[in-house]
Motif scaffolding. Structure first.
Motif, PDB file in Angstrom:
ATOM      1  N   ASN A 618      24.734 -29.616  82.091  1.00 43.93           N
ATOM      2  CA  ASN A 618      24.195 -30.555  82.888  1.00 43.93           C
ATOM      3  C   ASN A 618      23.203 -31.413  82.419  1.00 43.93           C
ATOM      4  O   ASN A 618      22.984 -32.339  82.605  1.00 43.93           O
ATOM      5  CB  ASN A 618      23.751 -29.878  84.310  1.00 43.93           C
ATOM      6  N   GLU A 621      24.481 -33.948  80.179  1.00 43.26           N
ATOM      7  CA  GLU A 621      25.081 -35.164  80.788  1.00 43.26           C
ATOM      8  C   GLU A 621      23.765 -35.956  81.389  1.00 43.26           C
ATOM      9  O   GLU A 621      23.931 -37.281  81.341  1.00 43.26           O
ATOM     10  CB  GLU A 621      25.797 -34.636  81.989  1.00 43.26           C
ATOM     11  N   SER A 824      31.937 -32.862  89.187  1.00 41.13           N
ATOM     12  CA  SER A 824      30.633 -33.160  88.593  1.00 41.13           C
ATOM     13  C   SER A 824      30.083 -34.327  89.321  1.00 41.13           C
ATOM     14  O   SER A 824      28.974 -34.400  89.442  1.00 41.13           O
ATOM     15  CB  SER A 824      31.065 -33.707  87.025  1.00 41.13           C
ATOM     16  N   TYR A 834      27.332 -25.976  91.210  1.00 36.67           N
ATOM     17  CA  TYR A 834      28.684 -26.189  90.540  1.00 36.67           C
ATOM     18  C   TYR A 834      29.999 -25.359  91.554  1.00 36.67           C
ATOM     19  O   TYR A 834      31.013 -25.902  91.683  1.00 36.67           O
ATOM     20  CB  TYR A 834      29.072 -25.433  89.210  1.00 36.67           C
TER      21      TYR A 834
END
Length: 877
Positions: A618, A621, A824, A834
């Motif tokens: 994460n 990202e 996501s 999640y």
């Protein structure tokens, strides 16, 4: 000649110019202007003081003087025709002036005008603005437009005219026009106008103070203010939090590198090698049995003690501070500082050095760097009242100068020389460096001596010295010498307090500074964990491994704010790290719905390290969306408000995973723990996740090749076998340590011998209690949820839409509006875990809003408009 002729008229004209003012009878305009200014200043000061004193007196004598004024039928008659006595301190004129200013004017607020008049006179007399009278106009406006009606409204039944005629008139008009309630609203409006528009008061500190009374929450996506206005700004954001500031750093005394030179008679047939302690040496030959050594004490005022050599013996003096090899450097620096910018060379030409500023750099793609408007974001404001631990919580140990026994040094030196000479090895010089636990003897072999011959004599030297833990470094990296480390008879404890109080630790700019201990030369060893980036510790039981972990954790607690650092602690033994349970709401991170912050169960360890892998993904990202390469660049952009929190961006704290007794995890979990840890070790450095692993059995089946390849920083305490030393360090030596905190640290290309700082358990308890008693977050830092094998079975079961999530409809609208459905995206837009985002996506699929999963691609959205979605939900539910 021409120059001489032009000089004389110049002198004559100068004399005439000097004598002209004396002959003139006119006054200089500047002097006249100054006199006028002084006169006006004295008048203003006199009037201001007179009126101020008369108003103060009017507050006590207003009834008698007001009766006389009313009976005199006018101020003029009262001043010149009335003969009645006056009570005011300033007489009849003071009573009349106070009546006009207070009763007929603005009430008690008239003091603002009289004091301002006196202050203006002070400025005129002084000729400069020593009192900022310009700002008083705003205060007078506040007093006339708010204070007067406020006093008249509040003390309407009082006899003294606090608000004056102005206040009474405004209150009577507002009460008749908008009523008393409207008058209150009008007063509040006027006050807010002056507070926020005129005076521009900052209400932010009051909000922070009110916020401190409520349990703090971590800053989420919606908590960070965001503005769409952008402007160019290339300044670096200041570091808001620099560590703890509750004490001043103590000077770091360097009492290492003590020097001693031994010389003797020249009657000996063999020329003895020079023996020194770090540099100072004698050039005379000697015989050991003829030496005489005495100690001389000098006052402590001497900053640098020296060494004296006489024929009869040697006078050895310990240096108070280590200032070696710095005289030439300081002299060079002083010469550079004294060199003027403009010098004259031999030919008489002026030589000037000018610095040219570089033009502002523009990005290669032509894009301008934009910065969001507003102040830089400060993550420490989540806990604004947090206080760092103080040094008083640590025990203060007596720190004396590094002491060494003269006879011990002399004996060891002679034994080393005789042992090497017995094997036909001659040396040129021998130098001793005395450390807290070990003395390093550096020898320079004679020409033609092979290093391997000295290296093979390790056991022979240890036998002759009768010492434990002899270690030979052949050669010492970066030096043309061979080192022989010999333990001291009298060992010293390295205090953790002295390390944390040192200037090297307090003023460092490291991301994660850790104070480990002191090197052989008595220099503090402080290193950045972020540059390691992971640390592997090993050592036998009772050799200081747990103390080393506590030293690392205490160093980070003294330097980093709770908003900047989180710990994930794994303790299979259940007793080593349980002491840190009290700082759960400040520094610890854990899985959601977990009861214990310190992880002891093997199954929970597997879920935790896999959750860290999800957190790592994460974060990558976020770094990709933010255009940053590492966590430092990302947080700098977020602090400068160059990232939009509405897009899921947030401040990322460092996460340190601490695993004690890694061998037990490998035995019970095996590959389930090894693979996610290896993945974290390979990738997590850039996103601020670092790992510290400790084990007492550094065998190859525990510390595998995958683990070793991703842990470049190693720390080895005393181990039982040489093969264990080679497993942890890829080199020998850890089996020859003396224990009790003696360790070898491999960082980069260095292999250093360090004496670990000592932190006792009661000290750690005091630090943890000091932090735990302060206000913390509402809960521990939550890691992402990890779906294990049980969760996979639950997902395969049918979805019950009657128990749909509270965020179901909001997620459905967002998916339909964006025409893109993915787990996501739900995580990023709604800041969900999640597992929860996956359940919502399954419910959307069961409701017929999105299609089935198709690998890594987003799901197909089956509904096109929001109106169609509303009808579908009404029919469905």
């Amino acid at each position: 000649m021409a120059a001489t002729k032009t000089k004389k008229p110049t002198e004559n004209t100068t004399k005439k110019a000097q004598s002209a003012p004396k002959a003139g009878k006119t006054v200089d305009p500047a002097i006249r202007k100054r006199n006028i200014r002084l006169a006006i200043g004295f008048i203003c000061l006199l009037l201001g003081s007179f009126f101020t004193l008369s108003i103060i007196s009017y507050c006590f004598t207003w009834q008698e003087d007001q009766n006389n004024l009313i009976s005199s039928q006018g101020v003029f008659n009262f001043l010149f025709h009335d003969k009645s006595p006056v009570e005011n301190w300033c007489g009849r004129l003071g009573a009349a002036a106070a009546h006009l200013l207070v009763f007929k004017g603005v009430g008690i607020a008239s003091l603002l005008f009289t004091v301002w008049l006196g202050a203006w006179g002070v400025n005129l007399i002084n000729g400069s603005k020593i009192i900022q009278t310009g700002k008083w106009i705003r205060w007078m406006a506040l007093g006339f437009l708010f204070l007067c009606p406020f006093l008249s409204f509040t003390f309407a039944s009082g006899s003294f005219p606090l608000g004056g005629a102005l206040g009474n008139g405004l209150v009577n008009w507002s009460n008749g026009f908008i009523g008393k309630a409207g008058s209150i609203f009008m007063l509040v409006t006027v006050f807010c106008f002056f507070a926020f528009i005129v005076f521009q008061w900052d209400i932010k500190p009051l909000l922070h103070r009110a916020k401190s009374l409520i349990p703090a929450k971590r800053v989420d996506v919606e908590d960070v203010p965001f503005s769409t206005d952008e402007k160019k700004n290339n300044e670096e954001a200041e570091e808001k939090f620099k560590g703890y500031k509750n004490y001043q750093p103590e000077p770091e005394a360097k009492e290492d590198k003590q020097e001693m030179t031994i010389a003797g008679n020249s009657n000996n047939k063999l020329k003895e090698p020079e023996f020194e302690i770090n540099g100072l040496q004698a050039e005379e030959d000697y015989e050991p049995e003829d030496l005489e050594m005495t100690m001389i004490e000098k006052p402590m005022e001497e900053s640098n003690k020296t060494l004296e050599i006489n024929k009869g013996g040697i006078h050895l003096e310990l240096p108070q501070e280590a200032l070696f090899l710095t005289d030439e450097l300081e002299e060079d620096i002083s010469l550079k500082e004294e060199m003027p910018e403009t010098e004259e060379n031999e030919e008489g030409l002026d030589f000037e050095i000018k610095t040219v500023e570089e033009p502002a750099k523009v990005p290669a793609n032509g894009a301008h760097i934009t910065v969001q408007s507003g102040e830089p974001y400060d993550p420490s404001l989540d806990l604004p009242n947090y206080k760092f631990p103080t040094l008083d919580l640590l025990d203060e140990m007596e720190q004396s100068a590094i002491s060494f026994d003269r006879e011990e040094l002399e004996k060891n030196k002679n034994q080393i020389i005789s042992t090497l000479r017995s094997f036909g090895i001659e040396i040129q010089r021998i130098t001793a460096t005395v450390g807290p636990t070990v003395t390093l003897y550096e020898i320079v072999p004679a020409e033609g001596v092979r290093i391997s011959k000295i290296r093979n004599l390790e056991d022979d030297i240890a036998l002759n010295l009768a010492a434990l833990g002899i270690r030979i470094i052949a050669p010492i990296p970066g030096k043309g010498t061979i080192g022989i480390e010999v333990p001291n008879t009298n060992k010293q404890i390295v205090s953790m307090r002295s390390l944390l109080a040192s200037d090297k630790f307090v003023n460092n700019k490291m991301s994660l500074p850790i104070a480990l201990g002191k090197k052989i030369d008595n220099d503090n060893y402080i290193v950045d964990l972020a540059t390691m980036p992971h640390l592997l510790m090993a050592g036998a039981t009772g050799q200081g491994k747990s103390v080393g972990i506590n030293a690392i954790l205490v160093s980070l607690l003294y330097k980093k704010h709770p908003s900047q650092l989180k710990f994930v602690m794994v303790d299979p033994k259940k007793v080593e790290l349980s002491i840190y349970r009290l700082i759960e709401k400040h520094y610890l991170a854990m899985l959601p719905n977990e009861e214990e912050p310190i992880i002891t169960d093997t199954k929970k360890v597997v879920n935790t390290v896999n959750a860290l892998c999800i957190e790592m993904d994460n974060r990558y990202e976020l770094l990709k969306d933010g255009g940053a390469r590492n966590i430092k660049e990302y947080n700098d952009k977020f602090i400068k408000r160059r990232l939009n929190p509405n897009n899921g961006h947030k401040y990322l704290p460092f996460i340190v995973l601490v695993i004690d007794e890694f061998a037990d995890l490998i035995m019970t979990a095996g590959k389930e723990v090894e693979m996610p840890i290896a993945r974290l070790a390979q990738l997590a450095r850039a996103v601020g996740i670092h790992i510290i692993i400790a084990t007492q059995r550094p065998s190859v089946n525990v510390i595998t090749g995958i683990i070793k390849a991703n842990f470049p920083a190693r720390m080895a305490f005393k181990v039982s076998a040489k093969v264990d030393s080679r497993t942890i360090l890829d080199a020998g030596g850890a089996d020859q340590l003396i224990g009790r905190g003696d360790m070898l640290v491999s960082h980069g290309s260095e292999l250093l011998r360090i004496q670990c700082a000592f932190v006792d358990t009661p000290e750690v308890e005091r630090i943890v209690e000091f932090i735990g008693n302060q206000q913390g977050y509402s809960s521990a830092f939550e890691l992402p949820e990890y779906e294990g094998a049980e969760d996979d079975r639950v997902e395969k079961e049918s979805v019950d839409l009657s128990k749909r999530d509270k965020m179901f409809e909001e997620c459905a609208r967002m998916v339909v509006n964006s025409q893109s459905g993915s787990t996501s995206m739900l995580q990023r837009k709604f800041n969900l875990g999640y597992n929860r985002a996956g359940r919502i996506m399954d419910q959307l699929e069961a409701a017929g809003i999105v299609g089935g999963a198709s690998g890594s691609k987003p799901r197909d959205v089956l509904i096109t408009t929001e109106y169609e979605l509303e009808r579908h939900l009404e029919e469905l539910f």
